[in-house]
Design a protein around this motif. Structure first.
Motif, PDB file in Angstrom:
ATOM      1  N   ASN A 251      22.593   4.817  -0.048  1.00  0.00           N
ATOM      2  CA  ASN A 251      21.438   5.569   0.441  1.00  0.00           C
ATOM      3  C   ASN A 251      20.369   5.753  -0.639  1.00  0.00           C
ATOM      4  N   SER A 252      20.777   5.988  -1.880  1.00  0.00           N
ATOM      5  CA  SER A 252      19.800   6.169  -2.955  1.00  0.00           C
ATOM      6  C   SER A 252      18.987   4.891  -3.174  1.00  0.00           C
ATOM      7  N   SER A 253      19.623   3.744  -3.036  1.00  0.00           N
ATOM      8  CA  SER A 253      18.907   2.478  -3.184  1.00  0.00           C
ATOM      9  C   SER A 253      18.011   2.217  -1.977  1.00  0.00           C
ATOM     10  N   LEU A 254      18.527   2.504  -0.768  1.00  0.00           N
ATOM     11  CA  LEU A 254      17.702   2.336   0.429  1.00  0.00           C
ATOM     12  C   LEU A 254      16.449   3.208   0.350  1.00  0.00           C
ATOM     13  N   ASN A 255      16.603   4.427  -0.156  1.00  0.00           N
ATOM     14  CA  ASN A 255      15.453   5.310  -0.272  1.00  0.00           C
ATOM     15  C   ASN A 255      14.528   4.939  -1.422  1.00  0.00           C
ATOM     16  N   GLY A 256      14.975   4.013  -2.278  1.00  0.00           N
ATOM     17  CA  GLY A 256      14.124   3.492  -3.338  1.00  0.00           C
ATOM     18  C   GLY A 256      13.095   2.503  -2.828  1.00  0.00           C
ATOM     19  N   GLU A 257      13.295   2.012  -1.616  1.00  0.00           N
ATOM     20  CA  GLU A 257      12.257   1.164  -1.017  1.00  0.00           C
ATOM     21  C   GLU A 257      11.511   2.012   0.007  1.00  0.00           C
ATOM     22  N   TYR A 258      10.193   1.856  -0.008  1.00  0.00           N
ATOM     23  CA  TYR A 258       9.388   2.705   0.869  1.00  0.00           C
ATOM     24  C   TYR A 258       8.012   2.115   1.116  1.00  0.00           C
ATOM     25  N   VAL A 259       7.338   2.699   2.107  1.00  0.00           N
ATOM     26  CA  VAL A 259       5.934   2.410   2.401  1.00  0.00           C
ATOM     27  C   VAL A 259       5.197   3.734   2.284  1.00  0.00           C
ATOM     28  N   ARG A 260       4.054   3.712   1.651  1.00  0.00           N
ATOM     29  CA  ARG A 260       3.238   4.916   1.518  1.00  0.00           C
ATOM     30  C   ARG A 260       1.971   4.748   2.349  1.00  0.00           C
ATOM     31  N   LEU A 261       1.678   5.758   3.170  1.00  0.00           N
ATOM     32  CA  LEU A 261       0.478   5.785   4.012  1.00  0.00           C
ATOM     33  C   LEU A 261      -0.421   6.918   3.546  1.00  0.00           C
ATOM     34  N   THR A 262      -1.725   6.672   3.526  1.00  0.00           N
ATOM     35  CA  THR A 262      -2.678   7.687   3.082  1.00  0.00           C
ATOM     36  C   THR A 262      -3.759   7.888   4.127  1.00  0.00           C
ATOM     37  N   ASN A 263      -4.082   9.147   4.372  1.00  0.00           N
ATOM     38  CA  ASN A 263      -5.181   9.513   5.258  1.00  0.00           C
ATOM     39  C   ASN A 263      -6.447   9.513   4.408  1.00  0.00           C
ATOM     40  N   THR A 264      -7.362   8.600   4.677  1.00  0.00           N
ATOM     41  CA  THR A 264      -8.569   8.450   3.866  1.00  0.00           C
ATOM     42  C   THR A 264      -9.699   9.366   4.317  1.00  0.00           C
ATOM     43  N   THR A 265      -9.443  10.192   5.321  1.00  0.00           N
ATOM     44  CA  THR A 265     -10.481  11.084   5.835  1.00  0.00           C
ATOM     45  C   THR A 265     -10.226  12.514   5.388  1.00  0.00           C
TER      46      THR A 265
END
Length: 158
Positions: free
Chosen positions: A49-63
Motif C-alpha cells: 500500500n505504501s508503494s501504491l500510494n507513492g504513485e499519484y496524479v495531482r489536480l489543481t483548480n486554476t480559478t
C-alpha cells in the motif's frame, strides 16, 4: 537587353496582402492535471500500500472559485474499467490542489484514494509511458498529460 520599369499598377497587382487573425492563447482549463508521479519509490515491488500510494496524479483548480468534481473521472490509456477513478462528492476550492493516490487510505480535503490493492497488478501508471485523462461528468475531456521516459519518476504537466 533593355529593362523597362513596370507601371505602378502592375507592381501593385502582383503584391499579395495577407491578413491574419491575432493568435489566441489556448484556454487554460479550470481543473488541470499538474503532476503524475508514475514510478513510486520502491516499485516494482509486491504492490504494498505504501508503494501504491507513492504513485499519484495531482489536480489543481486554476480559478478562484470552488469547482465540484463530483462525477469527474481520471483514467490512464488502457480501456480497463478498473483503471477509471470517479470522484464521489468532492469540491476543490479555488487555487487548491487534490492528490489522487493509487492505494488505500482515508479521503480528505487534499488527498483522495483510488482504493487499489492486490500486488503489482494494482498499479495504474506505467513506469515508462502513459497518459492521464481528466473528464467532467458529461464525459468531455478537460485535460490530459502524457509522459514517455523511464529516466524520471514523475512529470510536471502544467
Amino acid at each position: 537587353m533593355r529593362f523597362l520599369p513596370l507601371p505602378l499598377a502592375a507592381v501593385l497587382s502582383a503584391t499579395v496582402l495577407v491578413l491574419t487573425a491575432p493568435v489566441q492563447a489556448a484556454a487554460v482549463p479550470a481543473i488541470q492535471i499538474t503532476r503524475i508521479w508514475y514510478d513510486s519509490p520502491g516499485s516494482p515491488d509486491s504492490g504494498a500500500n505504501s508503494s501504491l500510494n507513492g504513485e499519484y496524479v495531482r489536480l489543481t483548480n486554476t480559478t478562484r472559485k470552488a469547482v465540484s468534481l463530483t462525477g469527474w473521472t481520471v483514467r490512464d490509456e488502457t480501456r480497463r474499467a478498473d483503471h477509471v477513478y470517479t470522484f464521489g462528492t468532492f469540491t476543490l476550492g479555488g487555487g487548491k490542489t487534490v492528490t489522487l493516490r493509487t492505494g488505500k487510505g482515508r479521503d480528505g480535503a487534499t488527498t483522495v484514494y483510488w482504493g487499489r490493492s492486490g500486488g503489482t497488478l494494482a498499479y495504474i501508471w506505467n513506469q515508462a509511458k502513459d497518459t492521464a485523462y481528466l473528464r467532467n461528468p458529461s464525459g468531455t475531456l478537460v485535460d490530459s498529460c502524457s509522459y514517455n521516459s523511464s529516466r524520471a519518476d514523475y512529470i510536471n504537466c502544467a
